[in-house]
Design a protein around this motif. Structure first.
Motif, PDB file in Angstrom:
ATOM      1  N   TYR A 112       0.810  -1.218   0.000  1.00 16.33           N
ATOM      2  CA  TYR A 112       0.000   0.000   0.000  1.00 16.33           C
ATOM      3  C   TYR A 112       0.844   1.270   0.000  1.00 16.33           C
ATOM      4  N   HIS A 172       1.595   2.037  -3.374  1.00 12.24           N
ATOM      5  CA  HIS A 172       0.441   2.548  -4.115  1.00 12.24           C
ATOM      6  C   HIS A 172       0.002   3.925  -3.606  1.00 12.24           C
ATOM      7  N   ALA A 188      -6.432   6.028  -6.176  1.00 10.81           N
ATOM      8  CA  ALA A 188      -5.184   5.280  -6.386  1.00 10.81           C
ATOM      9  C   ALA A 188      -5.190   4.461  -7.672  1.00 10.81           C
ATOM     10  N   ASP A 203      -5.102  -6.179  -4.208  1.00 11.46           N
ATOM     11  CA  ASP A 203      -3.990  -6.323  -3.265  1.00 11.46           C
ATOM     12  C   ASP A 203      -3.637  -7.797  -3.043  1.00 11.46           C
TER      13      ASP A 203
END
Length: 206
Positions: free
Chosen positions: A130, A133, A186, A191
């Protein structure tokens, strides 16, 4: 900084809209989309509403149960505050909590934070994913818990899947779809634990 505008729950019954309007009234932060995707057991996430005081927790629990939710953990005091857990008719698990253990007045009706907690297999790996990202870490407790800095209507946190299931009062076993889509700026991706992200503009209601 990446921000989350909304979460979309994929539900089998369009009547879920009536439940959420009656129980929580979260507006555009929570969206619904029809889905028949197979799913069973724990879906690997919970949604949390953080409120000012115990009276607000009790009011939300009562409204949710009145609208059709099932109580998984009755509201009670704990080391960190006061809270309870309910499961909506569509299967989504909601934590309703306050860091305060005492009321300072009647229920305010205010929700301070709307938090998406993802139960992941490897907290450190998911944290790095994350960060890559565009999310900024706000708090991090090693391999157990990560909270990202919020710059939008929905906060994001990571927790070990087994630990999150324990907090929710359910077994960690589950298969099939998460029945969840995260709307943000994003971009589109999935994920390491199979949670799907899309652009906020593509999130749709039932």
């Amino acid at each position: 900084m990446t921000s989350i505008a909304s979460v979309t729950l994929e539900v089998a019954d369009p009547a879920a809209d009536r439940f959420y309007s009656a129980a929580f009234g979260l507006g555009d932060r929570l969206r619904l989309r029809a889905s028949e995707a197979p799913t069973s057991g724990f879906r690997g996430f919970t949604l949390s509403l953080v409120v000012p005081q115990p009276a607000d927790v009790d009011a939300l629990v009562e409204a949710a149960v009145r609208a059709g939710a099932t109580t998984l953990k009755p509201a009670a005091k704990s080391l960190w505050g006061y809270g309870g857990v309910v499961q909506a008719p569509d299967g989504t698990i909601w934590q309703l909590a306050s860091s305060s253990k005492k009321n300072t007045g009647p229920a305010t009706g205010r929700v301070d934070d709307f938090v998406l907690l993802l139960g992941v297999e490897d907290v450190k790996a998911s944290k790095q994913f994350y960060v890559d990202h565009g999310l900024a870490v706000g708090k991090s407790f090693g391999s157990k818990y990560v909270e990202f800095a919020a710059d939008g209507p929905v906060k994001l946190a990571l927790y070990k899947r087994r630990g999150l299931a324990k907090v929710a009062g359910v077994t960690p076993d589950g298969t099939g779809s998460h029945r969840l889509t995260i709307g943000s700026d994003a971009g589109q991706f999935t994920d390491p634990d199979g949670f799907t992200w899309t652009t906020a503009s593509q999130s749709a209601s039932v």
